[in-house]
Design a protein around this motif. Sequence first.
Motif, PDB file in Angstrom:
ATOM      1  N   ASN A  50       0.816  -1.212   0.000  1.00  0.00           N
ATOM      2  CA  ASN A  50       0.000   0.000   0.000  1.00  0.00           C
ATOM      3  C   ASN A  50       0.846   1.256   0.000  1.00  0.00           C
ATOM      4  O   ASN A  50       0.452   2.300  -0.495  1.00  0.00           O
ATOM      5  CB  ASN A  50      -0.869   0.066   1.262  1.00  0.00           C
ATOM      6  CG  ASN A  50      -2.040  -0.872   1.146  1.00  0.00           C
ATOM      7  OD1 ASN A  50      -2.333  -1.344   0.063  1.00  0.00           O
ATOM      8  ND2 ASN A  50      -2.677  -1.136   2.251  1.00  0.00           N
ATOM      9  N   GLU A 117      -6.152   3.337   1.884  1.00  0.00           N
ATOM     10  CA  GLU A 117      -6.117   1.883   2.053  1.00  0.00           C
ATOM     11  C   GLU A 117      -6.142   1.510   3.530  1.00  0.00           C
ATOM     12  O   GLU A 117      -6.877   0.629   3.951  1.00  0.00           O
ATOM     13  CB  GLU A 117      -4.853   1.282   1.413  1.00  0.00           C
ATOM     14  CG  GLU A 117      -4.803   1.382  -0.096  1.00  0.00           C
ATOM     15  CD  GLU A 117      -4.159   2.677  -0.547  1.00  0.00           C
ATOM     16  OE1 GLU A 117      -3.814   3.511   0.320  1.00  0.00           O
ATOM     17  OE2 GLU A 117      -4.010   2.869  -1.768  1.00  0.00           O
ATOM     18  N   GLU A 118      -5.305   2.195   4.321  1.00  0.00           N
ATOM     19  CA  GLU A 118      -5.192   1.876   5.741  1.00  0.00           C
ATOM     20  C   GLU A 118      -6.493   2.137   6.491  1.00  0.00           C
ATOM     21  O   GLU A 118      -6.810   1.462   7.458  1.00  0.00           O
ATOM     22  CB  GLU A 118      -4.061   2.689   6.387  1.00  0.00           C
ATOM     23  CG  GLU A 118      -2.663   2.145   6.115  1.00  0.00           C
ATOM     24  CD  GLU A 118      -2.215   2.387   4.686  1.00  0.00           C
ATOM     25  OE1 GLU A 118      -2.858   3.203   3.983  1.00  0.00           O
ATOM     26  OE2 GLU A 118      -1.238   1.737   4.259  1.00  0.00           O
ATOM     27  N   PHE A 119      -7.233   3.171   6.043  1.00  0.00           N
ATOM     28  CA  PHE A 119      -8.470   3.501   6.753  1.00  0.00           C
ATOM     29  C   PHE A 119      -9.672   2.748   6.192  1.00  0.00           C
ATOM     30  O   PHE A 119     -10.766   2.876   6.704  1.00  0.00           O
ATOM     31  CB  PHE A 119      -8.762   5.015   6.635  1.00  0.00           C
ATOM     32  CG  PHE A 119      -7.774   5.867   7.372  1.00  0.00           C
ATOM     33  CD1 PHE A 119      -6.951   5.327   8.359  1.00  0.00           C
ATOM     34  CD2 PHE A 119      -7.668   7.226   7.099  1.00  0.00           C
ATOM     35  CE1 PHE A 119      -6.035   6.118   9.034  1.00  0.00           C
ATOM     36  CE2 PHE A 119      -6.748   8.022   7.779  1.00  0.00           C
ATOM     37  CZ  PHE A 119      -5.927   7.472   8.738  1.00  0.00           C
ATOM     38  N   GLY A 120      -9.464   1.937   5.144  1.00  0.00           N
ATOM     39  CA  GLY A 120     -10.593   1.275   4.499  1.00  0.00           C
ATOM     40  C   GLY A 120     -11.623   2.301   4.082  1.00  0.00           C
ATOM     41  O   GLY A 120     -12.801   2.225   4.443  1.00  0.00           O
ATOM     42  N   GLY A 142      -8.062   3.635  15.269  1.00  0.00           N
ATOM     43  CA  GLY A 142      -8.146   2.308  14.684  1.00  0.00           C
ATOM     44  C   GLY A 142      -8.990   1.397  15.564  1.00  0.00           C
ATOM     45  O   GLY A 142      -9.081   1.577  16.782  1.00  0.00           O
ATOM     46  N   LYS A 177     -11.347   0.461  10.279  1.00  0.00           N
ATOM     47  CA  LYS A 177     -10.805  -0.905  10.227  1.00  0.00           C
ATOM     48  C   LYS A 177      -9.785  -0.976   9.103  1.00  0.00           C
ATOM     49  O   LYS A 177     -10.034  -0.449   8.016  1.00  0.00           O
ATOM     50  CB  LYS A 177     -11.936  -1.895   9.929  1.00  0.00           C
ATOM     51  CG  LYS A 177     -12.758  -2.272  11.135  1.00  0.00           C
ATOM     52  CD  LYS A 177     -13.533  -3.523  10.777  1.00  0.00           C
ATOM     53  CE  LYS A 177     -14.283  -4.094  11.841  1.00  0.00           C
ATOM     54  NZ  LYS A 177     -14.893  -4.087  12.861  1.00  0.00           N
ATOM     55  N   SER A 178      -8.654  -1.647   9.362  1.00  0.00           N
ATOM     56  CA  SER A 178      -7.601  -1.733   8.347  1.00  0.00           C
ATOM     57  C   SER A 178      -7.428  -3.172   7.901  1.00  0.00           C
ATOM     58  O   SER A 178      -7.734  -4.095   8.651  1.00  0.00           O
ATOM     59  CB  SER A 178      -6.269  -1.264   8.932  1.00  0.00           C
ATOM     60  OG  SER A 178      -6.419  -0.008   9.504  1.00  0.00           O
ATOM     61  N   LYS A 180      -4.642  -4.499   7.729  1.00  0.00           N
ATOM     62  CA  LYS A 180      -3.594  -5.019   8.612  1.00  0.00           C
ATOM     63  C   LYS A 180      -3.790  -4.504  10.022  1.00  0.00           C
ATOM     64  O   LYS A 180      -4.005  -3.312  10.234  1.00  0.00           O
ATOM     65  CB  LYS A 180      -2.225  -4.582   8.095  1.00  0.00           C
ATOM     66  CG  LYS A 180      -1.617  -5.588   7.127  1.00  0.00           C
ATOM     67  CD  LYS A 180      -0.334  -5.068   6.550  1.00  0.00           C
ATOM     68  CE  LYS A 180       0.672  -4.776   7.655  1.00  0.00           C
ATOM     69  NZ  LYS A 180       1.802  -4.006   7.131  1.00  0.00           N
ATOM     70  N   ASP A 183      -1.984  -1.467  11.492  1.00  0.00           N
ATOM     71  CA  ASP A 183      -2.416  -0.132  11.102  1.00  0.00           C
ATOM     72  C   ASP A 183      -3.595   0.353  11.938  1.00  0.00           C
ATOM     73  O   ASP A 183      -3.994   1.509  11.860  1.00  0.00           O
ATOM     74  CB  ASP A 183      -2.821  -0.125   9.622  1.00  0.00           C
ATOM     75  CG  ASP A 183      -1.620  -0.324   8.722  1.00  0.00           C
ATOM     76  OD1 ASP A 183      -0.534   0.158   9.104  1.00  0.00           O
ATOM     77  OD2 ASP A 183      -1.753  -0.962   7.668  1.00  0.00           O
ATOM     78  N   GLU A 184      -4.178  -0.566  12.693  1.00  0.00           N
ATOM     79  CA  GLU A 184      -5.345  -0.191  13.496  1.00  0.00           C
ATOM     80  C   GLU A 184      -4.965   0.318  14.872  1.00  0.00           C
ATOM     81  O   GLU A 184      -5.802   0.480  15.734  1.00  0.00           O
ATOM     82  CB  GLU A 184      -6.281  -1.403  13.650  1.00  0.00           C
ATOM     83  CG  GLU A 184      -7.131  -1.655  12.435  1.00  0.00           C
ATOM     84  CD  GLU A 184      -8.150  -2.758  12.671  1.00  0.00           C
ATOM     85  OE1 GLU A 184      -8.245  -3.256  13.813  1.00  0.00           O
ATOM     86  OE2 GLU A 184      -8.844  -3.117  11.716  1.00  0.00           O
TER      87      GLU A 184
END
Lengths: 388, 410, 240
Positions: A50, A117-120, A142, A177-178, A180, A183-184
Amino acid sequence: MRWLALIWKSLMRSKRRTLLIVGSLVLSVFTVAVLQSLLTTLDTITNNPNSGSRIVVRHKAGLTQVLPRSYEAYLRQQPEVETVCAVQWFGGYYQDPRDFFANFASDETTLFQMFREEFGYNQLSEAQIKEFLRDGTGCIVGDSLAKKHGWKVGDTIPLTGTIFPINPRLTIRLIFKSPKLSDENGLHFHYKLLEEGFPAMKGRCGSFWVRVRRIEDIPRLVERVDRHFANSAYETLSETENAFNLSFVKMLGNIGAIIQGITLAVVVAILIVTGNTMATAIRERTTEIAVFRAMGFSSARVLVLLLVEGALLVGTGALLGVLLAHGAAGGVRASVGAVMPFFADFAILPPTVAQCMGGALAVGLLATFMPAYAATRKPITEGLKAVG
Amino acid sequence: MILGALLALPFLAYLGWLVWALVAYPIPLGYNLRSLWQRKLSSLSTAAAIALVVGIFVVVLSLAQGLSVAFVSSGRQDQALVLRPNARFELNSTVERDRMRILKVHPLLKRDSGGESMASAECVVVKLFPQWDGTDTSVTVRGLEPMGRTLRPQVQLVQGRWFRPGLSEVVVPRKMQRRFQGMELGRVLRMAGREWEIVGTFEGGGSSFESEVWSDVEDVMQAFRRDVYSVMLARLETPGRVEGFSQAIQADKRLQLEVVREADYFKELTKAGDPIKILGNLITLILTGAAIFAAMNTMYAAVAGRTKEIGTLRALGFRQREILASFQWEGIFLCLTGGLLGSGLALFANGIQTGTTSFDTFSDVSFAFTITPGLMAQGVAFSLIMGLLGGFLPAWRASRIPLTEAMKGG
Amino acid sequence: MNSDRFDLGGGEPIITLRDVAKSYWREALEIPVLQGIDLEIPAGAYVALMGPSGSGKTTLLNLIAGIDRPTGGSLEVCGHELNGLDDDQLASWRNLHVGFIFQNYNLVPVLNAFENVELPLLLTGAGRGERRDRVEQALALVNLTDRMRNYPRQLSGGQEQRVAVARAIVTDPDLLVADEPTGALDAKNAEEVLALMERLNAELGKTIVMVTHDPKAAHHARHQIHLEKGVLDRTVEVNR
């Protein structure tokens, strides 16, 4: 009865010996699997797909220095750049100073674009995003972090600053939600809150995160940015996010070398112990092996039978060890992961499983080969004479 | 602790009995030792496996100890650090000049023979330095006043001279020269757009100061564009006075600062090594289990192969407890051999310099694997425990072998 | 008694030895064990090899059974020139043509009677069903059908040796070699095993070569061959 049954029964000849040796192998392979997984976990952090399109621009002198926010404008002007986000490590804590988690003061206007991406991002509620942007004391957290502290949207949480002498009271406006877990574990709040609470940070920031349109442009961009600021009062160091993360992983020092050293020692120990066990098992069966060969079993066949037996012994131990490690992975996430956020994603991944199993089997075969080969080279008549 | 002692008690009692048995009973120890020798290959390979585990144990122990030593030997009980509240670490702390003026003349501080108060205003920053392996790592740069050196007597100049104020001079720890590039005496470091000449090297008795570059406080503040100090380090008359000093500072509304006993401050930093320590201990514990299984296996094989001999010994008049003791000793010797080998093996790691970055301060802490005789002795003691645990069941089994086995054929 | 030297009479030879010699090397010293052995054993014979210890009788048996190689001369056994076979060919040859019976039975302790007998069949490529039939036949022949699932430690010495006999004949070999098959048995069990071997010879036409030092056991054979210091001394036809 077929070959495998025959081998299995040979293995169970001395149940106690087999159990002890399998027990020994389980523990050894367990250790190696966990240690190697720690390493691969660190690797995945520095190889996050990402983050391939992001670079981090910070002060050349180190993490604790700040850059002027005017740099942002220059970065935005570059044709390769999609967006820029000012992110400042805040280093605050919630209630317990030892309970470490990542918290940042970030430019809320580009935050979601930067870390979509990390934060969906697609799963986030429009209303909650608006609510966060509207509320100057709002923050986003997260899911793992929220669960750990039992936080819900709407809760007010006080942070105590360590780097900055301010203690913001934040309201949770959004929980993300991530893909991974690691990342949360983060929290972001409005950059303005830091600037207002601590005027020294007004117009300054520790790092600028830059998202580029095309990955191929990164080397050129990085070079141009650093050259542009080269002789200013605030020289920059730009690098890909992965490289930036790598500099944190490097902080663990020679942990990689230590882990590899221990792994090597354990592998050698397994080799020795298995070799010794198989040598004893084969010595005990000198006569039997001679009888097998007299009955028409060729040397090669006997050798293969013994090798498979050794491989089966080691394979069983390794499989159980890996399974045990898989079971313990949750424990590692909860314990080590709580202290070092890198390890929140800790898992025994298929490559590690393959590595452990393959390595163990190779060791088992090697350890068995020496005594087994000797046994099949011995004249049959001599083996028959060796009455046990 | 008490639980540990209770658990250790049966062990010690058993060990005591074994030692006593050695003297009081006619134990055929020579026979046991020769038996070990007779099964050279098996004995040696088991000992080698144990040696590897003991080696790991000693190295991990030295790692954890190296980390603690770096911090523990840094702090004194009778000294105090004054920081901004909640800063927790020097690097995060700020103390304004006017507050520093008040602090430095505080009546509770100890005075030296010249009547000057023993306090040093200091500025702490971090800076990336290139290591020999090509990577950069953050290093603490400390600006201090001359009194700061007096307050840290463990730091001794070993080469060159101390820095002089106003000349952009630095001194570097000798330990760092081995890990970082361009740290030799006379070389020039580039920091904050200035050139700093290395005029001396120092040793710090294993303290965390051996991971810092030192210079004059005003030079550092000027170069790094700081208008505030980071902390003040000061000495009190006695360790007991730190409490009172802390209360006095807290009560002073003008200051709004916090006092931490220097020793406590470093103790807190030691916790950075906790995950490594815990992981190391877990690894050792698990591998010990593996080694005990291996030792047990070997001893069982040794006993099984000598059923007839043991029966004969019993027929000759040796009692069960004598057989038990002698085989237990055999197991212990097997593991002790491994323990000695392993402690020796660990010596190879001796002196290897390494470093880790404290996540609290974002700067490098370097330390060396120091394999002391004490650690080696612990490794050997550890193998003794393995011998006791791994040898007991096989020895017990040996002692239960009936006399009649001597008569059987085969 | 008849003292025709080395002529066992009868039909086609199944075993032909020509000038066979065997010596061992102890460091640089050559120790001859067998010298100039010429011998023909006809198919269907039952021969006891006798002689004092060190006379080379077991060595001769091992050579005939193809688990040892001569240092001189040639052997033709079951239609094969043994010198012409490499180790692997020799192994298949043994599987096909030779059944072994040992003094100490040498059953595999972790396998039950059925599985022990099945072992040599694993090499023949016979299917599961066929293997079972043949194992059951062999065990029926030695009268141990009811002990099929017993492990060696659950059997008496005599029963163990009978399982071993079943294992030796399960592949239907032409030749059975036995090295002191009654050496570890009491008189009653020894008699039983010898009777069994006699039946195998008489009813199934197996050629049997047995090493023994026990005159009573040797009396069950049809011929006795005596060795003395590595050479054939005399043959004796047994009148039963």
